[in-house]
Design an enzyme around this catalytic site. Structure first.
Site, PDB file in Angstrom:
ATOM      1  N   ARG A   8     -22.306   4.330 -21.557  1.00  0.00           N
ATOM      2  CA  ARG A   8     -21.891   5.546 -22.553  1.00  0.00           C
ATOM      3  C   ARG A   8     -22.066   6.159 -22.353  1.00  0.00           C
ATOM      4  NH1 ARG A   8     -19.981   2.051 -27.465  1.00  0.00           N
ATOM      5  NH2 ARG A   8     -21.949   1.044 -26.996  1.00  0.00           N
ATOM      6  N   ILE A  53      -2.451  -0.493 -45.884  1.00  0.00           N
ATOM      7  CA  ILE A  53      -2.047  -0.677 -44.659  1.00  0.00           C
ATOM      8  C   ILE A  53      -2.528  -2.655 -44.843  1.00  0.00           C
ATOM      9  CG2 ILE A  53      -1.541  -0.311 -42.904  1.00  0.00           C
ATOM     10  CD1 ILE A  53       0.677   0.481 -44.300  1.00  0.00           C
ATOM     11  N   SER A  60      -7.645  -1.475 -43.907  1.00  0.00           N
ATOM     12  CA  SER A  60      -8.274  -1.078 -44.475  1.00  0.00           C
ATOM     13  C   SER A  60      -9.029  -0.342 -44.839  1.00  0.00           C
ATOM     14  CB  SER A  60      -8.899  -0.693 -43.294  1.00  0.00           C
ATOM     15  OG  SER A  60      -7.846  -0.135 -42.739  1.00  0.00           O
ATOM     16  N   ASP A  83      -0.040  -7.553 -38.351  1.00  0.00           N
ATOM     17  CA  ASP A  83       0.634  -6.097 -37.846  1.00  0.00           C
ATOM     18  C   ASP A  83       0.840  -6.327 -36.473  1.00  0.00           C
ATOM     19  OD1 ASP A  83      -0.562  -4.608 -39.608  1.00  0.00           O
ATOM     20  OD2 ASP A  83      -2.493  -5.089 -39.271  1.00  0.00           O
ATOM     21  N   ASP A 127      15.419  -7.441 -35.370  1.00  0.00           N
ATOM     22  CA  ASP A 127      15.328  -8.647 -35.683  1.00  0.00           C
ATOM     23  C   ASP A 127      13.641  -9.053 -35.406  1.00  0.00           C
ATOM     24  OD1 ASP A 127      17.335  -8.423 -34.013  1.00  0.00           O
ATOM     25  OD2 ASP A 127      17.070  -7.861 -31.935  1.00  0.00           O
ATOM     26  N   HIS A 161      -3.915  10.248 -40.975  1.00  0.00           N
ATOM     27  CA  HIS A 161      -5.003  11.305 -39.516  1.00  0.00           C
ATOM     28  C   HIS A 161      -5.635  12.422 -40.212  1.00  0.00           C
ATOM     29  CE1 HIS A 161      -1.584   8.247 -38.216  1.00  0.00           C
ATOM     30  NE2 HIS A 161      -2.807   7.617 -37.515  1.00  0.00           N
ATOM     31  N   CYS A 197      -0.701   4.703 -42.580  1.00  0.00           N
ATOM     32  CA  CYS A 197      -1.772   3.185 -41.470  1.00  0.00           C
ATOM     33  C   CYS A 197      -2.949   3.115 -42.784  1.00  0.00           C
ATOM     34  CB  CYS A 197      -2.257   3.991 -40.132  1.00  0.00           C
ATOM     35  SG  CYS A 197      -2.958   3.223 -38.543  1.00  0.00           S
TER      36      CYS A 197
END
Ligand code: GLN
Ligand code: ZN
Length: 764
Positions: free
Chosen positions: A28, A441, A443, A609, A666, A704, A736
């Protein structure tokens, strides 16, 4: 200055190649360098030198392995679609004030304090995210070939047989987004073809013998007239008198009618994904008898060793139908880790089943050798491959009879819970929540303390007990915060989870984790997908201790947090020896067992989730129903083991449901939270219109962004949602999880959220 080449041109054919290679660096290095540049720790020249070293290393390795045509321009500082937008002069006007080229590029990728970034979305059905170019009325295409030319020259100086790779005009436009009222970008294909014509001449001028033009969109149903568009674009580009030989690469699926269309154009080579599609499509296209076919027989996006004998058979079956056959990976190996040698700790048996990016290249070379010199020339390689396959098929870990029997009996007894209305009644009686209940949500911010503790554990500076104690302290502080804020349904904050899939994979039999198997997810973000290799079993409860600890701290209900079977598969490398549906059910059974244990431990609400439900959707329409059937059924398997009084939540990370909207209903979760803030709550009405009758938590603000929403705008959003569903079905939550946000932003935003819920409750 146009030179004329004779047509048909005389180009040297190649026999062994790959469509692209990983670029983040085996350790990396590129990620670190780019993040260092963003933070001001290194300058542009230092970043460029890291990048140039990595490119040279990759090209030299591919050459040394025996490939005779090497892809270049598959390197990127962020993303190849963004690179293509720059190449075609298609960056939006809001970035033009940034005069520094590299900073302009990163601004488009990530935004600045003042300027919004371009959107990002999944690259076909992979886990790679590309930057979505914006095409508006003011977009004026113009050629800006500096990057591709520089990389071509750089490779040529190193003596590399370089083949520049560019994303094709059809794919570029199909994946771009129309803005400012513009028509769908694909309408501008002719304009773009003219730019590609100049690009091809430029590359010919710089001595490129071959160019690879990627058109994966031709293997999907995204465009209705893909075959016509392909015929048109590649007739025009193919007819150019001055150009390199053109190799149109397709991948991720079968071409159907785009294959004869492409084959009838003057392009020299066509790449076909023979892992996703079948070789029988080739024989029925007579025009391929005049073409080079680049056969993608080595899976570029999964990590299993190739069955060389069967791949040789596939290649042999093509020989009579094509002018020349070259061997390749099915797609770029961007989607797999660099090389197995970075994994000294994987047990030898498992290891013998695997091929990462580098090993895949050696497989391509072996197959090309077998093709040209005969099977005997690679007898040793074939024997080793056969041995690995025999070892894998007979490994006892691939078959756990207990799991298979239990699964069969649960499936046979049906996956239904009580009627939704009855469940609601028992849950209301048990939970006693106000209307418009508030929750989050899962975290909470991954604080410096959490990261430090994780690093200290890995470094051996603290032991498991100390680590657990520190995480418990985090859980306690998150519980206290939620109580202070007055939230109704609490979460433990997920501090102990490195990643929502890896965390479970590490605790399940049938999966193993790599130490260095990093794969680029987007930009500098890399993930280490677990490898699902055998039958899945849960040796012991995975989350119950954390959930019960959190619940012991408060009288409010605390949600148990699990990741769903579809998402666990979507973010792992999956086994290829059984249908995905079977693997999904095995994972679902493990999650189901966990829900039952959570329930027995007194947890009243469990969230499963499924943020990846939409992204696994097949690329071809004809395959979608079968996928949604098994995906929904796996989710229901994982959530139908609990009593009616236990409330099941799910969370989906997007607001444009499109083809999955029926499936959401569903799933039959009691409460479904979705992203909605950016689409102004429209989703609430859309879901209701699609027959969804359970409770919904449309995200009331966008997590975000660092911006703290004010009470008034959240209240307005809730009122908008209330025009589509009654108050008894509406939950209040962010978009989120909060793990990427700063603690003070989260506290301020949630305070406003709770206040907004109170205001709207008062007049609901
Ligand atoms: N429970 C997870 C979290 O809050 C959900 C993450 C996701 O939707 N990707 O982080
Ligand atoms: Zn989400």
């Amino acid at each position: 200055m146009r030179r004329t080449l004779s047509v048909p041109r005389t180009v040297s054919p190649f026999t062994a190649t790959t469509l692209g290679a990983p670029r983040i660096g085996p350790h990396r290095e590129l990620k670190r360098a780019i993040e260092g540049y963003w933070a001001g720790r290194i300058d542009k020249a230092q970043l460029e030198s890291v990048a140039a070293d990595l490119r040279a290393q990759t090209w030299n390795q591919l050459t040394a392995a025996g490939l005779d045509s090497i892809p270049v321009n598959t390197f990127s500082y962020y993303d190849q679609m963004l690179d293509t937008a720059v190449l075609l002069g298609a960056l939006p006007g809001r970035y033009t004030d940034l005069t520094h080229e590299l900073d302009r590029y990163f601004a488009a990728a990530r935004g600045t304090a003042e300027i919004a970034p371009l959107e990002m979305t999944k690259w076909f059905d992979t886990n790679y995210h590309y930057i979505v170019p914006e095409i508006g009325p003011s977009t004026q295409f113009s050629l800006n070939p500096a990057k591709v030319v520089a990389e071509l020259e750089e490779a040529q100086e190193l003596g590399i047989a370089a083949r520049p790779v560019i994303i094709g005009p059809i794919t570029f436009l199909a994946l771009s987004k129309a803005v400012d009222g513009a028509e769908p970008p694909i309408g501008r294909l002719d304009e773009l073809i003219a730019v590609y014509a100049t690009l091809l001449a430029t590359l010919a001028n710089h001595g490129a013998e071959w160019v690879q033009i990627d058109e994966p969109v031709l293997a999907t149903d995204m465009l209705d007239d893909a075959a016509d568009l392909a015929r048109h674009a590649y007739n025009v580009l193919g007819d150019l008198s001055y150009r390199p030989a053109i190799f149109v690469a397709t991948y991720f699926g079968e071409l159907t009618d785009a294959l004869p269309a492409l084959a009838a154009t003057p392009v020299e080579a066509i790449g076909i994904d023979l892992v996703a599609g079948s070789a029988s499509t080739v024989a029925v296209v007579p025009e391929l008898a005049n073409k080079t076919v680049v056969a993608g027989v080595v899976d570029g996006r999964n990590i299993w060793r190739t069955d060389l004998q069967s791949a040789l058979g596939t290649l042999a079956s093509l020989l009579g139908s094509v002018a020349h056959l070259a061997v390749s990976t099915s797609c770029s190996t961007l989607h797999v880790p660099y090389a197995l040698d970075a994994e000294p700790d994987i047990d030898a048996v498992l290891r013998s089943w695997l091929a990462f990016g580098f090993e895949k290249v050696t497989e391509v070379v072996a197959l090309a050798k077998g093709l040209t010199q005969g099977r005997e020339a690679i007898a040793g390689e074939v024997a080793a491959s056969n041995g690995a396959i025999a070892s894998r098929t007979s490994d006892p870990r691939l078959h756990n009879n207990d799991v298979r029997e239990r699964l069969a009996s649960i499936l046979a007894s049906g996956l239904t819970r009580g009627q939704a209305a009855d469940r609601r009644k028992s849950q209301d009686a048990r939970l006693n929540l106000p209307v418009l209940p508030t929750t989050t949500i899962g975290s909470y911010p991954q604080t410096v303390e959490i990261r430090k503790a994780r690093a200290a554990l890995v470094a051996g500076e603290i032991d498991d007990t100390e680590y657990t104690n520190r995480m418990k302290a985090e859980v306690e502080s998150v519980i206290r915060l939620q109580e202070r804020l007055g939230i109704d349904v609490l979460v433990h904050g997920e501090p102990e989870r490195n990643d929502m899939v890896q965390y479970f994979a590490e605790q399940l039999e049938g999966f193993f984790a790599t130490a260095n198997g990093w794969v680029q997810s987007y930009g500098t973000r890399c993930v280490r997908p677990p490898i699902l290799f055998g039958d899945v079993a849960r040796p012991k409860p995975m989350t119950v201790d954390w959930a019960t600890y959190a619940q012991s701290l408060t009288d409010k209900p605390v949600k148990g947090m699990l990741t769903g079977p579809v998402t666990i598969l979507a973010w792992s490398f999956v086994r290829d020896d059984q249908p995905l549906a079977d693997s999904a059910n095995q994972v679902a059974l493990a999650i189901r067992d966990e829900t039952v244990d959570l329930e027995a431990a007194g947890i009243a609400i469990i969230q499963v989730d499924e943020p990846a439900l939409r992204e696994l959707l097949p690329l071809r329409r004809k395959d979608k129903d079968a996928y949604l059937d098994w995906a929904v059924s796996a989710f229901r398997l994982s959530t139908s083991g609990v009593a009616d009084a236990t409330q099941i939540h799910t969370h989906l990370c997007y607001s444009e449901f499109g083809e999955v909207i029926g499936a959401i209903a569903d799933l039959d979760a009691d409460v479904t939270s979705v992203e909605a803030a950016r689409s102004h709550m429209e989703i609430v009405g859309d879901l209701t219109a699609a027959g969804f009758a359970n409770s919904i938590g449309p995200g009331v603000y966008d997590i975000h962004s660092p911006r703290v929403p004010n009470t008034g705008e959240i209240a307005d959003g809730l009122r908008a949602a209330l025009s589509a569903v009654g108050p008894e079905r509406l939950w209040v939550n962010p978009d989120c999880g909060l793990k990427t946000r700063k603690a003070d932003e989260v506290e301020a935003a949630l305070r406003n959220m709770v206040e907004a819920a109170k205001q709207v409750r008062a007049d609901a």
